[in-house]
Design a protein around this motif. Structure first.
Motif, PDB file in Angstrom:
ATOM      1  N   LEU A 121       0.884  -1.168   0.000  1.00 34.98           N
ATOM      2  CA  LEU A 121       0.000   0.000   0.000  1.00 34.98           C
ATOM      3  C   LEU A 121       0.920   1.216   0.000  1.00 34.98           C
ATOM      4  O   LEU A 121       1.680   1.431   0.940  1.00 34.98           O
ATOM      5  CB  LEU A 121      -0.845  -0.008   1.275  1.00 34.98           C
ATOM      6  CG  LEU A 121      -1.746   1.190   1.492  1.00 34.98           C
ATOM      7  CD1 LEU A 121      -2.845   1.228   0.433  1.00 34.98           C
ATOM      8  CD2 LEU A 121      -2.379   1.118   2.886  1.00 34.98           C
ATOM      9  N   VAL A 122       0.904   1.981  -1.071  1.00 35.22           N
ATOM     10  CA  VAL A 122       1.766   3.162  -1.166  1.00 35.22           C
ATOM     11  C   VAL A 122       0.890   4.404  -1.032  1.00 35.22           C
ATOM     12  O   VAL A 122      -0.048   4.592  -1.797  1.00 35.22           O
ATOM     13  CB  VAL A 122       2.506   3.206  -2.525  1.00 35.22           C
ATOM     14  CG1 VAL A 122       3.382   4.445  -2.613  1.00 35.22           C
ATOM     15  CG2 VAL A 122       3.330   1.944  -2.710  1.00 35.22           C
ATOM     16  N   LEU A 123       1.173   5.208  -0.032  1.00 35.58           N
ATOM     17  CA  LEU A 123       0.381   6.424   0.162  1.00 35.58           C
ATOM     18  C   LEU A 123       1.130   7.598  -0.452  1.00 35.58           C
ATOM     19  O   LEU A 123       2.254   7.887  -0.054  1.00 35.58           O
ATOM     20  CB  LEU A 123       0.164   6.695   1.653  1.00 35.58           C
ATOM     21  CG  LEU A 123      -0.570   5.607   2.428  1.00 35.58           C
ATOM     22  CD1 LEU A 123      -0.677   5.987   3.900  1.00 35.58           C
ATOM     23  CD2 LEU A 123      -1.955   5.380   1.859  1.00 35.58           C
ATOM     24  N   ALA A 124       0.535   8.242  -1.428  1.00 30.22           N
ATOM     25  CA  ALA A 124       1.168   9.420  -2.037  1.00 30.22           C
ATOM     26  C   ALA A 124       0.200  10.589  -1.924  1.00 30.22           C
ATOM     27  O   ALA A 124      -0.992  10.399  -1.709  1.00 30.22           O
ATOM     28  CB  ALA A 124       1.499   9.142  -3.499  1.00 30.22           C
ATOM     29  N   GLY A 125       0.725  11.797  -2.053  1.00 31.82           N
ATOM     30  CA  GLY A 125      -0.129  12.988  -1.917  1.00 31.82           C
ATOM     31  C   GLY A 125      -1.113  13.113  -3.068  1.00 31.82           C
ATOM     32  O   GLY A 125      -0.949  12.500  -4.129  1.00 31.82           O
ATOM     33  N   ASN A 126      -2.121  13.951  -2.841  1.00 31.69           N
ATOM     34  CA  ASN A 126      -3.152  14.133  -3.855  1.00 31.69           C
ATOM     35  C   ASN A 126      -2.605  14.645  -5.182  1.00 31.69           C
ATOM     36  O   ASN A 126      -3.093  14.287  -6.239  1.00 31.69           O
ATOM     37  CB  ASN A 126      -4.203  15.127  -3.367  1.00 31.69           C
ATOM     38  CG  ASN A 126      -5.153  14.486  -2.399  1.00 31.69           C
ATOM     39  OD1 ASN A 126      -5.306  13.269  -2.417  1.00 31.69           O
ATOM     40  ND2 ASN A 126      -5.777  15.275  -1.559  1.00 31.69           N
TER      41      ASN A 126
END
Ligand SMILES: C[S@@+](CC[C@H](N)C(=O)[O-])C[C@H]1O[C@@H](n2cnc3c(N)ncnc32)[C@H](O)[C@@H]1O
Length: 446
Positions: A121-126
């Protein structure tokens, strides 16, 4: 690690610690803040050399596509992405954004390659995900085999009325701006409460109040007031209190306070606009200044006493809960305080309550021209609270205000001061001025 003091962390020990961690976000924040300055001052080659351990081997230049630059520049300037072409002004700082993106993508790729059987799960900015620029396309370009197995989720801060509405979510998913970006939307509520923001604001300005008695630079303060079109009479009334002015504009231009009127100064700070207002109302009028900061209010009351202004009083109060009856004031002024209000609607509604029918308000506040602050840059708390300029008029109209004028003349955030105005007293606390965490913003202005 906090946001302050990054430069003091020994590079090698920081590196070792972060390399052992599988978290990528710490790495991103560190990179954008640390190398942005080096990139701007010493150029790309020097920054790439310093950041080499974060980058793919043999990285000799940072390449981003023109659409990504267009998007980045439009977020900073508020220019409509689809209409005019971007300027070249932010090409330098854009390289810092690229450096961070390349390094993040490399880090993610390294983790993926080291664990071929795992899912991530890679969380990147909007900014990355909504427009598919920056990190996501770099990761998938390296691993095209992952494209069919990957899924993009855009996250959005949502207010409670739409948080759970399936219809709204469906509408957003089907709207054209999201079409190519994400498979799902995650709507969430901001966890930082409005009360927490106000507590931080009060603490920040209590520090200002604590050093307000120290002498400031009067010549510089007068030059600023003059630039903001305060009259010579106003500047004379401000007297030596002028160096305690912290506003963003000149509310008196539109307020046109008359003798005998009852005036409220919202977020009065150290009281400069209140002193001017009290001079304009004369002793038959009345001025009340309210502010969250008790030390500013104490200082302002001491000054009102020594100026023998008996019709002027300062009170500690929140603009969302003004301790005055309904319809009890003729004029409301405010300068630089609405910038900090986390709930503008509540604050404006409270002004509407205390204002008498036919009364006037004149509010100076900083605004955003675009709907989102660019990512990859740490913004001060106040900037995160700014309202978008085009939302101000409709918000006031919805609350019942009439004859609304949004005057953005003379609203540049930067202007030249004559050299002879000298420097500031370093012992006086300034909200942004003394904070090393925001020095990178000066470089954005260059
Ligand atoms: C930038 S200063 C401006 C002070 C003053 N108006 C001037 O022009 O010198 C902003 C002020 O707004 C106050 N403030 C922020 N949020 C407030 C709130 N919710 N209620 C009352 N005051 C508030 C701060 O404590 C601070 O003193």
């Amino acid at each position: 690690m906090g946001t302050e003091g990054h430069d003091l962390v020994p590079y090698e020990s920081f590196l070792e610690k972060t390399r052992q961690s599988s978290s990528v976000s710490l790495h991103a924040g560190f990179l954008s803040r640390t190398y942005a300055r080096q990139l701007m001052k010493e150029g790309e080659t020097a920054a790439l050399q310093s950041a080499r351990l974060w980058l793919p081997p043999n990285t000799t230049q940072l390449q981003g596509n023109e659409f990504h630059y267009n998007l980045f520049e439009s977020m900073i300037t508020g220019r409509n992405l689809a209409e005019d072409a971007p300027s070249d002004t932010f090409r330098g700082i854009f390289q810092a954004q690229l450096l961070k993106d390349v390094a993040m993508a490399h880090r993610i790729n390294t983790i993926i390659e080291g664990h071929p059987d795992d899912r991530f799960l890679v969380l990147a900015g909007n900014g990355h995900v909504s427009h598919y620029q920056g990190v996501p396309e770099r990761v998938l370009a390296q691993h095209p085999d992952l494209i069919p197995q990957s899924c993009l989720i855009v996250s959005r801060v949502w207010n409670e009325t739409t948080l759970l509405s399936e219809a709204t979510a469906a509408q957003i998913v089907s709207s054209s701006s999201y079409e190519n970006a994400a498979d799902y939307i995650l709507a969430y509520q901001e966890t930082r409460t409005e009360e927490a923001v106000k507590k931080d604001v009060a603490e920040m300005y209590n520090q200002v109040g604590d050093t307000a008695h120290l002498e400031g630079n009067l010549m510089r303060a007068r030059a600023i007031l003059k630039y903001l079109e305060y009259t010579d009479d106003d500047i004379a009334v401000a007297g030596r209190d002028a160096y305690n002015y912290q506003g963003v504009g000149n509310p008196h231009k539109h307020a046109q306070i008359q003798p005998g009127e009852r005036v409220l100064d919202v977020g009065c700070g150290l009281g400069v606009d209140s002193f001017i207002a009290a001079h304009r109302t004369g002793p038959h009028g009345q001025v009340i200044g309210i502010d969250l900061s008790h030390s500013e209010v104490e200082h302002a009351n001491r000054r009102a006493q020594s100026r023998e202004m008996k019709h002027l009083e300062f009170i500690v109060a929140d603009m969302e809960h003004i301790p005055l009856p309904d319809a009890s004031v003729d004029v409301i002024v405010s300068n630089g305080a609405f910038c900090l209000a986390p709930n503008k609607k509540k604050a404006f509604a409270e002004l509407f309550r205390v204002l008498r029918p036919g009364g006037r308000i004149s509010i100076c506040t900083s605004t955003l021209r675009s709907h989102q602050l660019p990512e990859g840059v740490q913004w001060p708390l106040c900037m995160e609270m700014f309202i978008v300029k085009d939302q101000l008029g409709p918000l006031c109209a919805e609350l019942g205000f009439e004859n609304i004028v949004v005057d953005d003349s003379n609203s540049k955030m930067v202007y030249e001061l004559p050299e002879e105005t000298g420097t500031l007293n370093p012992d006086r606390h300034r909200v942004h001025g003394n904070n090393p965490a925001f020095r990178h913003l000066e470089e954005i202005n260059e």
